[in-house]
Design an enzyme around this catalytic site. Sequence first.
Site, mmCIF file in Angstrom:
data_model
loop_
_atom_site.group_PDB
_atom_site.id
_atom_site.type_symbol
_atom_site.label_atom_id
_atom_site.label_comp_id
_atom_site.label_asym_id
_atom_site.label_seq_id
_atom_site.Cartn_x
_atom_site.Cartn_y
_atom_site.Cartn_z
ATOM 1 N N ILE A 158 0.890 -1.171 0.000
ATOM 2 C CA ILE A 158 0.000 0.000 0.000
ATOM 3 C C ILE A 158 0.914 1.203 0.000
ATOM 4 O O ILE A 158 1.864 1.268 0.775
ATOM 5 C CB ILE A 158 -0.812 0.206 1.297
ATOM 6 C CG1 ILE A 158 -1.390 -1.070 1.834
ATOM 7 C CG2 ILE A 158 -1.880 1.267 1.100
ATOM 8 C CD1 ILE A 158 -2.387 -0.794 2.973
ATOM 9 N N SER A 159 0.597 2.192 -0.808
ATOM 10 C CA SER A 159 1.414 3.393 -0.875
ATOM 11 C C SER A 159 1.418 4.143 0.444
ATOM 12 O O SER A 159 0.484 4.055 1.240
ATOM 13 C CB SER A 159 0.891 4.325 -1.965
ATOM 14 O OG SER A 159 0.916 3.689 -3.205
ATOM 15 N N GLN A 160 2.474 4.930 0.609
ATOM 16 C CA GLN A 160 2.594 5.886 1.707
ATOM 17 C C GLN A 160 1.367 6.818 1.675
ATOM 18 O O GLN A 160 0.891 7.174 0.605
ATOM 19 C CB GLN A 160 3.873 6.667 1.395
ATOM 20 C CG GLN A 160 4.242 7.792 2.269
ATOM 21 C CD GLN A 160 5.418 8.564 1.639
ATOM 22 O OE1 GLN A 160 5.830 8.285 0.511
ATOM 23 N NE2 GLN A 160 5.933 9.521 2.368
#
Length: 216
Positions: A62-64
């Site tokens: 999951i992206s930042q």
Amino acid sequence: MTDRFTTARERMVQEQLLQRGISDTRVLDAMNEVPRHLFVEDAQQVRAYGDHPLPISGDQTISQPLVVAAMTQELQLGGDERVLEIGTGSGYQAAVLSRLCSRVYTVERINFLLAGARKVFDQLRYYNILSRLDDGTLGWQEHAPYDAIIVTAGGPEIPAPLIDQLADPGRMIIPVGERELQELQLLTKKDGKIEVSRLESVRFVSLIGEHGWEND
Ligand code: SAH
């Protein structure tokens, strides 16, 4: 929603998003509302609101938070849009989008990830998210055109079917480049004209499929 991470979530929004240039209050509110910790494995929950990407299963991430917010903000959602996401993963990005538009269509190629995301959507009663197991580089023709498209995996080029399935006017945000490093590209369609602008450098997992990379 109040839970044991409410304070951590508020700090994430303040310190990682607001203070670093995310100005769309609807995006900030959505990220304050969606319980990010529910989209990761139990052992990762204490790290869920940190300033970094998080591992999910199947070697995906999951992206930042800042990257999720920045990409979402680029779509300029007002509330009535139908949005296509490619790369459901944990479901977190789709969940944020679902607070900001009328319906989210999300496509994932890995079955167990899709199953996990669907479970959380149901638990949270985010009923305006429709999901499908498929090669998302082909888009999702049945419900096209989409007012906005977001691709959360990086490919060598912008898949042609996605350009076709974007409405006019429409906005698409997608990481494009090499396997290890990409740049975010914003494609806009208006009055039949397509423009692409280049934004910041990013590192996403690979977009794999007919109009993406060939394999993992
Ligand atoms: N948006 C996700 C991030 C997921 S990481 C989240 O918020 O958690 C990228 C995801 O894209 C991975 O789950 C990967 O399996 C998926 N993916 C890669 N190529 C794809 C393709 N052609 N179609 C659909 N999903 C794809």
